[in-house]
Scaffold this active site. Structure first.
Site, PDB file in Angstrom:
ATOM      1  N   ASP A 116      -8.874  96.015  61.768  1.00 56.18           N
ATOM      2  CA  ASP A 116      -9.212  95.490  63.101  1.00 56.18           C
ATOM      3  C   ASP A 116     -10.283  94.421  62.898  1.00 56.18           C
ATOM      4  OD1 ASP A 116     -11.127  97.301  62.248  1.00 56.18           O
ATOM      5  OD2 ASP A 116     -11.506  98.138  64.248  1.00 56.18           O
TER       6      ASP A 116
ATOM      7  N   ASP B 247     -14.578  94.232  57.947  1.00 60.86           N
ATOM      8  CA  ASP B 247     -13.173  94.093  57.548  1.00 60.86           C
ATOM      9  C   ASP B 247     -12.966  92.783  56.799  1.00 60.86           C
ATOM     10  OD1 ASP B 247     -11.494  96.145  59.636  1.00 60.86           O
ATOM     11  OD2 ASP B 247     -13.389  95.368  60.381  1.00 60.86           O
TER      12      ASP B 247
END
Length: 314
Positions: A11, A16
């Site tokens: 996400d 990330d």
């Protein structure tokens, strides 16, 4: 040696982005797909952010698949207060990315298809709410049997949550408890969990962070921009170093030898508690008399972890 095939389910927020950059920078890793899911920010921003990261890394050949836009039982929560409204620190976006590059195939379909195409070869790294994985298991119960393994950043062992709407659950598990429950109970491949507590204790020294961000490369400048707000917030909280949860999970996925201590145990996810919904529950005293279904990482080698993390800057 053959490269390790990897799919990243994410996400894409700040950590990330670092995890993706770590994976694509490693010559021994072949990222064959990135599947996106609603979490830190909405699904459209997740897809755009993933494109931005791959463009910085000259890796736009990696296909990106748009996945679930909401959890199985929907809750209006995100982590924009941590990652910025756009998910990457709200810095001016100078990168021209084409959203038409996103694949038409849904992420869940891509996961099941790729598991068939590369049976027994793919390591799946989950850095987000587990909605895509839960749905893949519902669509194809044999999906997980075809995976080499699954590494999850998620869950918490001490009941100390990091969600704005819960006192006891970690964000990824708490954002979609049903999906997390399905994954822990129905996945048939080896599952390694990198929990919140490990990530909070295993930080990157500030002096190393500054050293890498000041390299004046395209990647380091991008990372300096998107992490600026996170660094400021963590320093204000007097953290001993920079915490990047997804980077820690990716380090484990890239090189399992960094794991110094782990435990094989049966674990589940609380679905009904008013205060504990979404919390990882490990059967520490073997009350349920069930075989272990996960390996929880408790300690990693800080020097090896740092070395893997630093590789993304070059």
């Amino acid at each position: 040696m053959a490269k390790q095939k990897m799919i990243i389910d994410c996400d894409t927020g700040v950590d990330d982005a670092q995890a993706i950059m770590m994976a694509v920078s490693r010559p021994e890793i072949d990222v064959i797909a990135i599947t996106c899911v609603n979490g830190n920010v909405d699904i459209d921003n997740v897809c755009k952010n993933t494109l931005r990261v791959l463009k910085i890394c000259d890796s736009l050949h990696i296909p990106i698949f748009k996945g679930s836009a909401r959890s199985i039982v929907h809750y209006d929560e995100d982590a924009s207060h941590v990652h910025g409204k756009d998910g990457l620190g709200d810095v001016p976006d100078a990168l021209d990315v084409n959203l038409n590059c996103i694949q038409e195939e849904h992420a869940v379909n891509a996961l099941t298809r790729l598991s068939k195409m590369h049976e027994g070869e793919v390591k799946l790294v989950a850095l987000a709410p587990l909605t895509n994985l839960g749905l893949a298991l519902r669509m194809d119960p044999d999906f997980s049997r075809r995976l080499k393994g699954l590494v999850i950043m998620g869950g918490n062992m001490q009941g100390k949550g990091n969600r704005s709407t819960s006192i006891a659950s970690e964000f990824n598990f708490g954002s979609d408890p049903e999906a997390a429950y399905i994954v822990l109970h129905e996945m048939k491949c080896p599952i390694t969990i990198v929990p919140l507590e490990l990530c909070l204790s295993q930080v990157f020294p500030w002096e190393k962070m500054v050293e890498c961000l000041d390299l004046n490369t395209r990647k380091s400048t991008f990372l300096q921009d998107i992490t600026k707000a996170s660094v400021k917030r963590q320093k204000a909280d007097r953290e001993p170093g920079f915490c990047s949860c997804d980077a820690q999970a990716m380090a484990v996925a890239i090189d399992s030898s960094i794991v110094l201590k782990s435990v094989d145990i049966f674990a589940t996810v609380e679905l009904n508690g008013n205060l504990t919904r979404g919390m990882l529950v490990a059967d520490w005293r073997d009350k349920l008399k069930k075989s272990p279904n996960v390996t929880i990482v408790e300690k990693t080698d800080p020097n090896k972890s740092l070395s893997i993390w630093k590789s993304m800057f070059y």
